[in-house]
Design a protein around this motif. Sequence first.
Motif, mmCIF file in Angstrom:
data_model
loop_
_atom_site.group_PDB
_atom_site.id
_atom_site.type_symbol
_atom_site.label_atom_id
_atom_site.label_comp_id
_atom_site.label_asym_id
_atom_site.label_seq_id
_atom_site.Cartn_x
_atom_site.Cartn_y
_atom_site.Cartn_z
ATOM 1 N N ALA A 20 1.065 -1.395 0.225
ATOM 2 C CA ALA A 20 -0.007 -0.104 0.252
ATOM 3 C C ALA A 20 0.990 1.094 0.022
ATOM 4 N N VAL A 21 2.048 0.816 0.332
ATOM 5 C CA VAL A 21 3.150 2.449 0.097
ATOM 6 C C VAL A 21 3.340 3.173 -0.865
ATOM 7 N N VAL A 22 2.802 4.026 -1.407
ATOM 8 C CA VAL A 22 3.047 5.193 -2.169
ATOM 9 C C VAL A 22 4.255 5.832 -2.461
ATOM 10 N N ARG A 23 5.252 6.106 -3.120
ATOM 11 C CA ARG A 23 6.510 6.271 -3.549
ATOM 12 C C ARG A 23 6.242 7.750 -4.023
ATOM 13 N N THR A 24 5.614 7.880 -4.295
ATOM 14 C CA THR A 24 4.835 9.534 -5.350
ATOM 15 C C THR A 24 4.725 10.774 -4.286
ATOM 16 N N PRO A 25 5.204 11.810 -4.531
ATOM 17 C CA PRO A 25 3.990 12.809 -3.253
ATOM 18 C C PRO A 25 2.773 13.662 -4.877
ATOM 19 N N PRO A 26 1.389 13.667 -3.794
ATOM 20 C CA PRO A 26 0.640 14.359 -3.819
ATOM 21 C C PRO A 26 0.979 14.928 -5.146
ATOM 22 N N PRO A 27 -0.002 15.216 -6.210
ATOM 23 C CA PRO A 27 0.489 16.279 -7.679
ATOM 24 C C PRO A 27 0.781 18.434 -6.828
ATOM 25 N N GLY A 28 1.487 18.247 -7.237
ATOM 26 C CA GLY A 28 1.501 20.220 -6.259
ATOM 27 C C GLY A 28 2.592 20.243 -4.608
ATOM 28 N N ALA A 111 13.601 1.644 4.226
ATOM 29 C CA ALA A 111 14.768 1.194 4.769
ATOM 30 C C ALA A 111 14.410 0.313 5.968
ATOM 31 N N HIS A 112 13.557 -1.283 5.938
ATOM 32 C CA HIS A 112 12.941 -1.887 6.393
ATOM 33 C C HIS A 112 13.145 -3.766 6.104
ATOM 34 N N PRO A 113 13.429 -4.293 6.973
ATOM 35 C CA PRO A 113 13.569 -5.498 6.105
ATOM 36 C C PRO A 113 12.601 -5.926 5.134
ATOM 37 N N ARG A 114 11.523 -5.371 5.209
ATOM 38 C CA ARG A 114 10.427 -5.853 5.214
ATOM 39 C C ARG A 114 9.381 -5.055 4.038
ATOM 40 N N ARG A 115 10.506 -3.488 3.841
ATOM 41 C CA ARG A 115 9.840 -2.007 3.272
ATOM 42 C C ARG A 115 8.807 -1.940 3.765
ATOM 43 N N PHE A 116 8.781 -2.075 5.046
ATOM 44 C CA PHE A 116 7.795 -1.207 5.552
ATOM 45 C C PHE A 116 8.406 -1.007 7.331
ATOM 46 N N GLY A 117 8.766 -0.069 7.853
ATOM 47 C CA GLY A 117 9.122 0.475 8.605
ATOM 48 C C GLY A 117 8.018 1.327 9.563
ATOM 49 N N LEU A 118 8.120 1.688 10.869
ATOM 50 C CA LEU A 118 7.688 2.862 10.771
ATOM 51 C C LEU A 118 6.991 4.058 10.127
ATOM 52 N N ALA A 119 7.930 4.432 9.234
ATOM 53 C CA ALA A 119 7.399 5.234 8.871
ATOM 54 C C ALA A 119 6.419 5.121 7.982
ATOM 55 N N CYS A 120 6.397 4.351 7.229
ATOM 56 C CA CYS A 120 5.227 3.572 6.040
ATOM 57 C C CYS A 120 4.453 3.078 7.310
ATOM 58 N N HIS A 121 4.389 1.990 7.982
ATOM 59 C CA HIS A 121 2.935 2.186 8.893
ATOM 60 C C HIS A 121 2.396 3.660 9.196
ATOM 61 N N LEU A 122 3.410 4.974 9.920
ATOM 62 C CA LEU A 122 2.262 5.804 10.053
ATOM 63 C C LEU A 122 1.856 6.484 8.502
ATOM 64 N N GLY A 123 2.172 6.309 7.512
ATOM 65 C CA GLY A 123 1.836 7.165 6.442
ATOM 66 C C GLY A 123 0.371 6.272 6.338
ATOM 67 N N VAL A 124 0.535 5.153 5.722
ATOM 68 C CA VAL A 124 -0.279 4.108 5.679
ATOM 69 C C VAL A 124 -1.580 4.083 6.874
ATOM 70 N N ALA A 125 -1.377 4.312 7.955
ATOM 71 C CA ALA A 125 -1.973 4.936 8.677
ATOM 72 C C ALA A 125 -3.069 5.506 8.567
ATOM 73 N N THR A 126 -2.455 6.919 8.252
ATOM 74 C CA THR A 126 -3.085 7.989 8.629
ATOM 75 C C THR A 126 -3.295 8.921 7.561
ATOM 76 N N GLY A 127 -2.512 7.882 6.354
ATOM 77 C CA GLY A 127 -2.888 8.567 4.477
ATOM 78 C C GLY A 127 -1.985 9.627 4.308
ATOM 79 N N LEU A 128 -1.384 10.459 5.451
ATOM 80 C CA LEU A 128 -0.281 11.765 5.035
ATOM 81 C C LEU A 128 1.059 11.359 4.359
ATOM 82 N N PRO A 129 1.118 12.180 4.310
ATOM 83 C CA PRO A 129 2.630 11.916 3.481
ATOM 84 C C PRO A 129 4.304 11.463 4.660
ATOM 85 N N THR A 130 4.920 10.843 4.226
ATOM 86 C CA THR A 130 5.599 10.696 5.500
ATOM 87 C C THR A 130 7.271 10.231 5.570
#
Length: 223
Positions: A20-28, A111-130
């Motif tokens: 579910a991780v998105v690796r691009t920022p929102p437009p603008g 930068a995590h063995p499963r490519r889902f560290g704390l920052a990814c989990h926070l971002g996916v949980a909140t929907g915010l750029p992280t």
Amino acid sequence: MLVPSTVEEAVTLQSTLAAAVVRTPPPGFAPRTAAGLDVAYAVGSELVAAAVVTVDIATGEVLESATEVGTAAFPYVPGLFAFRELPALLTALGRLRTTPDLLVADGHGLAHPRRFGLACHLGVATGLPTIGVAKTPMADYPPPADTRGATSPLRDGDDEVGAALRTRPGVKPVFVSVGHRIDLATACAQVLALARRYRLPETTRQADHLSRQVLKDSRGELR
């Protein structure tokens, strides 16, 4: 947040959510505010204190903060720290009056063995750029040049999972990785904007200080 009951469940959940991780920022994408998130732990107990501090990216001025003191409901397992920290962090984040444009986690993202560290989990949980900004690397890297803004790739095997970013000459780099809804170049640029005077971004410094103070006030000895 539902906390898995076993390590196996937690690993499976991370592997599933990584897609579910998105690796691009929102437009603008042009964030004006950023919130740092950090957790302090107590010695000899499961007490945790979470702090979220929002700053103005242009000035570094603290705009708002929120905290939560709770009990970690998941054991200390490398690679699964998010399950100890997220419940308190999300509670504190929900207490902010204004949603920040960007989250800056004290930890890794991709930068995590499963490519889902704390920052990814926070971002996916909140929907915010992280962004993930860690003090220590989880992968190999060549030292970046000794000039502010220099970077070198952080690699896990054949994968480039982040960057070592020099925020000050003569000082150890920080380790930046994508969390969610951002790319690595943008993440590094935002970290530099937030780290004008010190090695760490102001978001991290403020959240670290506040989480420690809150834990101390709760009579927990820092670990």
